[in-house]
Write a protein that holds these residues in place. Structure first.
Motif, PDB file in Angstrom:
ATOM      1  N   ALA A 114      36.065  21.240  45.104  1.00  0.00           N
ATOM      2  CA  ALA A 114      34.928  20.715  44.336  1.00  0.00           C
ATOM      3  C   ALA A 114      35.353  20.147  42.983  1.00  0.00           C
ATOM      4  O   ALA A 114      34.515  19.634  42.249  1.00  0.00           O
ATOM      5  N   GLY A 115      36.648  20.257  42.635  1.00  0.00           N
ATOM      6  CA  GLY A 115      37.130  19.673  41.382  1.00  0.00           C
ATOM      7  C   GLY A 115      37.748  20.646  40.409  1.00  0.00           C
ATOM      8  O   GLY A 115      38.232  20.255  39.357  1.00  0.00           O
ATOM      9  N   GLY A 116      37.741  21.935  40.726  1.00  0.00           N
ATOM     10  CA  GLY A 116      38.357  22.933  39.852  1.00  0.00           C
ATOM     11  C   GLY A 116      39.857  23.012  40.083  1.00  0.00           C
ATOM     12  O   GLY A 116      40.412  22.347  40.958  1.00  0.00           O
ATOM     13  N   SER A 117      40.520  23.858  39.284  1.00  0.00           N
ATOM     14  CA  SER A 117      41.956  24.081  39.480  1.00  0.00           C
ATOM     15  C   SER A 117      42.278  25.548  39.241  1.00  0.00           C
ATOM     16  O   SER A 117      41.620  26.225  38.450  1.00  0.00           O
ATOM     17  N   VAL A 118      43.279  26.033  39.968  1.00  0.00           N
ATOM     18  CA  VAL A 118      43.728  27.418  39.820  1.00  0.00           C
ATOM     19  C   VAL A 118      44.731  27.478  38.675  1.00  0.00           C
ATOM     20  O   VAL A 118      45.682  26.705  38.630  1.00  0.00           O
ATOM     21  N   LEU A 119      44.498  28.405  37.735  1.00  0.00           N
ATOM     22  CA  LEU A 119      45.425  28.616  36.635  1.00  0.00           C
ATOM     23  C   LEU A 119      46.337  29.801  36.896  1.00  0.00           C
ATOM     24  O   LEU A 119      47.500  29.786  36.512  1.00  0.00           O
ATOM     25  N   ASP A 123      47.145  39.911  40.309  1.00  0.00           N
ATOM     26  CA  ASP A 123      47.267  41.186  41.029  1.00  0.00           C
ATOM     27  C   ASP A 123      46.360  41.335  42.238  1.00  0.00           C
ATOM     28  O   ASP A 123      45.823  42.407  42.491  1.00  0.00           O
ATOM     29  N   GLU A 124      46.178  40.286  43.019  1.00  0.00           N
ATOM     30  CA  GLU A 124      45.275  40.302  44.165  1.00  0.00           C
ATOM     31  C   GLU A 124      43.917  40.899  43.786  1.00  0.00           C
ATOM     32  O   GLU A 124      43.261  41.576  44.574  1.00  0.00           O
ATOM     33  N   HIS A 125      43.492  40.608  42.536  1.00  0.00           N
ATOM     34  CA  HIS A 125      42.227  41.113  42.011  1.00  0.00           C
ATOM     35  C   HIS A 125      41.261  39.979  41.667  1.00  0.00           C
ATOM     36  O   HIS A 125      40.084  40.031  41.994  1.00  0.00           O
ATOM     37  N   HIS A 126      41.770  38.946  40.987  1.00  0.00           N
ATOM     38  CA  HIS A 126      40.928  37.806  40.639  1.00  0.00           C
ATOM     39  C   HIS A 126      41.783  36.557  40.453  1.00  0.00           C
ATOM     40  O   HIS A 126      42.995  36.644  40.294  1.00  0.00           O
ATOM     41  N   VAL A 127      41.108  35.411  40.484  1.00  0.00           N
ATOM     42  CA  VAL A 127      41.773  34.132  40.287  1.00  0.00           C
ATOM     43  C   VAL A 127      41.197  33.506  39.021  1.00  0.00           C
ATOM     44  O   VAL A 127      39.980  33.401  38.879  1.00  0.00           O
ATOM     45  N   VAL A 128      42.082  33.148  38.097  1.00  0.00           N
ATOM     46  CA  VAL A 128      41.678  32.440  36.891  1.00  0.00           C
ATOM     47  C   VAL A 128      41.698  30.954  37.224  1.00  0.00           C
ATOM     48  O   VAL A 128      42.697  30.443  37.735  1.00  0.00           O
ATOM     49  N   MET A 129      40.576  30.279  36.943  1.00  0.00           N
ATOM     50  CA  MET A 129      40.447  28.870  37.298  1.00  0.00           C
ATOM     51  C   MET A 129      39.966  28.073  36.094  1.00  0.00           C
ATOM     52  O   MET A 129      39.615  28.637  35.062  1.00  0.00           O
ATOM     53  N   ALA A 130      39.933  26.758  36.255  1.00  0.00           N
ATOM     54  CA  ALA A 130      39.360  25.856  35.262  1.00  0.00           C
ATOM     55  C   ALA A 130      38.445  24.890  35.986  1.00  0.00           C
ATOM     56  O   ALA A 130      38.738  24.468  37.109  1.00  0.00           O
ATOM     57  N   GLU A 136      37.745  27.600  31.328  1.00  0.00           N
ATOM     58  CA  GLU A 136      38.223  28.685  32.167  1.00  0.00           C
ATOM     59  C   GLU A 136      37.076  29.514  32.730  1.00  0.00           C
ATOM     60  O   GLU A 136      36.066  29.718  32.074  1.00  0.00           O
ATOM     61  N   PHE A 137      37.272  29.991  33.960  1.00  0.00           N
ATOM     62  CA  PHE A 137      36.369  30.949  34.586  1.00  0.00           C
ATOM     63  C   PHE A 137      37.182  31.742  35.600  1.00  0.00           C
ATOM     64  O   PHE A 137      38.326  31.397  35.895  1.00  0.00           O
ATOM     65  N   CYS A 138      36.626  32.836  36.076  1.00  0.00           N
ATOM     66  CA  CYS A 138      37.327  33.668  37.052  1.00  0.00           C
ATOM     67  C   CYS A 138      36.522  33.775  38.331  1.00  0.00           C
ATOM     68  O   CYS A 138      35.295  33.733  38.317  1.00  0.00           O
TER      69      CYS A 138
END
Length: 150
Positions: A114-119, A123-130, A136-138
């Motif tokens: 959809a246009g975001g990117s993985v930053l 720890d297989e807990h969350h993904v930090v994205m933009a 930034e969001f998670c």
């Protein structure tokens, strides 16, 4: 004491681009402009600076009325630093840790499309994205459901 509700406002360079992304990310819809027939009629009451249009902002809401409203407003200055406040996109929290991680990664992949990117993946807990403008969001799992009280 009454419950307090919050709205979130996101500054940006392209309100329509971010509105499309966040509608996809959150399942939100355009907020109807009360009590005016159109967003343009509503904006006309504010005596906007010359050249500013309805496309310079977007107003979104949770169609079920549960989540906070999101205002997306065009500003002249670019994003300069890390967000001090960010959004956490929560997916279903049931299942094993491996099942939750698979759902988190699948949602992150959908948001990349959809246009975001993985930053970062943490720890297989969350993904930090933009989002498309670098905000930034998670993506993480919601708390697992608690058993009903007996």
């Amino acid at each position: 004491m009454t419950a307090v509700r919050i709205d979130l406002t996101l500054d940006c360079g392209d309100a329509q681009l971010l509105a499309a992304f966040w509608k996809s990310a959150l399942g939100y819809v355009d907020l109807p402009p009360p009590p005016f027939a159109t967003r343009e009629e509503w904006l006309a009451q504010f005596d906007l600076p010359e050249g500013e249009t309805a496309d310079d902002g977007a107003w979104l809401c949770d169609p079920e009325g549960i989540g906070p409203r999101l205002s997306i407003l065009k500003v002249p200055e670019p994003k300069a630093a890390k967000n001090r406040l960010h959004i956490d996109v929560r997916i279903a929290g049931h299942g094993t840790p491996a099942e939750r991680w698979a759902r988190i990664r699948a949602e992150a992949a959908r948001l990349v499309a959809a246009g975001g990117s993985v930053l970062a993946e943490v720890d297989e807990h969350h993904v930090v994205m933009a989002d498309p403008e670098g905000n930034e969001f998670c993506v993480a799992a919601a708390a697992p459901p608690t058993p009903a009280a007996a």
